[in-house]
Design an enzyme around this catalytic site. Sequence first.
Site, PDB file in Angstrom:
ATOM      1  N   CYS A  12      36.872  39.797  39.637  1.00  0.00           N
ATOM      2  CA  CYS A  12      36.552  41.224  39.741  1.00  0.00           C
ATOM      3  C   CYS A  12      36.917  41.869  38.399  1.00  0.00           C
ATOM      4  O   CYS A  12      37.610  41.250  37.580  1.00  0.00           O
ATOM      5  CB  CYS A  12      37.350  41.862  40.862  1.00  0.00           C
ATOM      6  SG  CYS A  12      39.122  41.814  40.566  1.00  0.00           S
ATOM      7  N   GLU A 130      50.837  44.105  45.268  1.00  0.00           N
ATOM      8  CA  GLU A 130      50.208  45.441  45.287  1.00  0.00           C
ATOM      9  C   GLU A 130      50.919  46.367  46.278  1.00  0.00           C
ATOM     10  O   GLU A 130      51.172  47.533  45.975  1.00  0.00           O
ATOM     11  CB  GLU A 130      48.721  45.311  45.658  1.00  0.00           C
ATOM     12  CG  GLU A 130      47.993  46.652  45.576  1.00  0.00           C
ATOM     13  CD  GLU A 130      46.556  46.562  46.066  1.00  0.00           C
ATOM     14  OE1 GLU A 130      45.801  45.693  45.593  1.00  0.00           O
ATOM     15  OE2 GLU A 130      46.191  47.378  46.935  1.00  0.00           O
ATOM     16  N   THR A 166      43.954  47.093  48.645  1.00  0.00           N
ATOM     17  CA  THR A 166      42.555  47.072  48.181  1.00  0.00           C
ATOM     18  C   THR A 166      41.763  45.846  48.647  1.00  0.00           C
ATOM     19  O   THR A 166      40.551  45.929  48.798  1.00  0.00           O
ATOM     20  CB  THR A 166      42.498  47.126  46.636  1.00  0.00           C
ATOM     21  OG1 THR A 166      43.276  46.061  46.110  1.00  0.00           O
ATOM     22  CG2 THR A 166      42.992  48.443  46.095  1.00  0.00           C
ATOM     23  N   SER A 227      45.614  33.592  47.280  1.00  0.00           N
ATOM     24  CA  SER A 227      44.729  34.756  47.192  1.00  0.00           C
ATOM     25  C   SER A 227      44.394  35.334  48.570  1.00  0.00           C
ATOM     26  O   SER A 227      43.843  34.653  49.433  1.00  0.00           O
ATOM     27  CB  SER A 227      43.433  34.350  46.487  1.00  0.00           C
ATOM     28  OG  SER A 227      42.459  35.336  46.657  1.00  0.00           O
ATOM     29  N   SER A 228      44.736  36.614  48.779  1.00  0.00           N
ATOM     30  CA  SER A 228      44.449  37.272  50.079  1.00  0.00           C
ATOM     31  C   SER A 228      42.955  37.369  50.294  1.00  0.00           C
ATOM     32  O   SER A 228      42.441  37.050  51.363  1.00  0.00           O
ATOM     33  CB  SER A 228      44.963  38.704  50.096  1.00  0.00           C
ATOM     34  OG  SER A 228      46.302  38.769  49.879  1.00  0.00           O
TER      35      SER A 228
HETATM   36  S1  SF4 Z   1      41.358  46.855  43.025  1.00  0.00           S
HETATM   37 FE1  SF4 Z   1      41.936  44.707  43.080  1.00  0.00          FE
HETATM   38  S2  SF4 Z   1      40.059  43.648  43.770  1.00  0.00           S
HETATM   39 FE2  SF4 Z   1      39.442  45.703  43.109  1.00  0.00          FE
HETATM   40  S3  SF4 Z   1      38.819  45.492  40.954  1.00  0.00           S
HETATM   41 FE3  SF4 Z   1      40.995  46.068  40.974  1.00  0.00          FE
HETATM   42  S4  SF4 Z   1      42.121  44.135  40.927  1.00  0.00           S
HETATM   43 FE4  SF4 Z   1      40.021  43.660  41.530  1.00  0.00          FE
END
Ligand code: SF4
Length: 295
Positions: A12, A130, A166, A227-228
Amino acid sequence: MKIEIDTNAGFCFGVVRAIKQAEESLQNNEALVCLGDIVHNEEEIARLQKKGLKTISLEELHQKNHKKVLIRAHGEPPERYFFARENQIELIDATCPIVLQLQQKIKTAWKEMEKENGQIVLFGKKNHAEIIGLNGQMDNRAIIVETFSDIEQIDFSKPVRLFSQTTKSVEDFKRLSEIIRKRSFECHNHDLIVYNTTCTSVSRRSKNLKDFAKKYDAIIFVSGRKSSNGRYLFEICKENNPNSFFISSIDELQKTWFINTQSVGITGATSTPQWLMQDIATTIRRIAKKTGRFL
Ligand code: SF4
């Protein structure tokens, strides 16, 4: 045998950004450590290790004398920034901008809830970096819902502001918010605000993945085990194609998966590097050639 890589799979933008920042810093040959794994993918960590990036734990941050520390995309609670300032540690802050925004939202909502005797509920994994970073924005006073049974910690007669990690599933978050709404109504409380803070990098993937998984005889899902979103996205593959296999590295591939298989789709999590999926495609092609199944 037809072998295709999911064009929507791969890092991502938050992970791409963090790795770019790490590589830029490593180019200057300065020592760089990352607080926790930069990405939930062992193969990518090994690649960056070769370039000089070292992963340290929180205990190591406190014990050793590190000059430059990278904060990964998941973010960190405010106390890490205080510690760095007090100990003259230079921080390279690669917190994903989406996570930063979420931290700010939670901070603001908590100030409001403090005045109104309300609660902040975070849907996510208790020990996930997070969630630790988000909870830190409000003196670690959030109610963290990891499994649905955790909602019993909520006082449904009081105001609630609900947020999600997220990378959680949109469907599960929706289900959770409906349960909390129903329980709050039963207590004559209508003061619930739901913030849909799941990341579109993950939710968009889940929609595309359903179609991708159905297109092939077998699916090879590549992801780090920590990794979730890897676990969540793999479940989607499994539901839509029972012939889906989870691997973290090339050595986990099994020849027997490709018996009577005409087509293979390769996909992965938001923390799976493209180069790894390419290497896996090459290996499967080699297996197919050996068994005379290459088209
Ligand atoms: S919030 Fe998490 S999954 Fe979304 S772009 Fe950022 S790092 Fe990647």
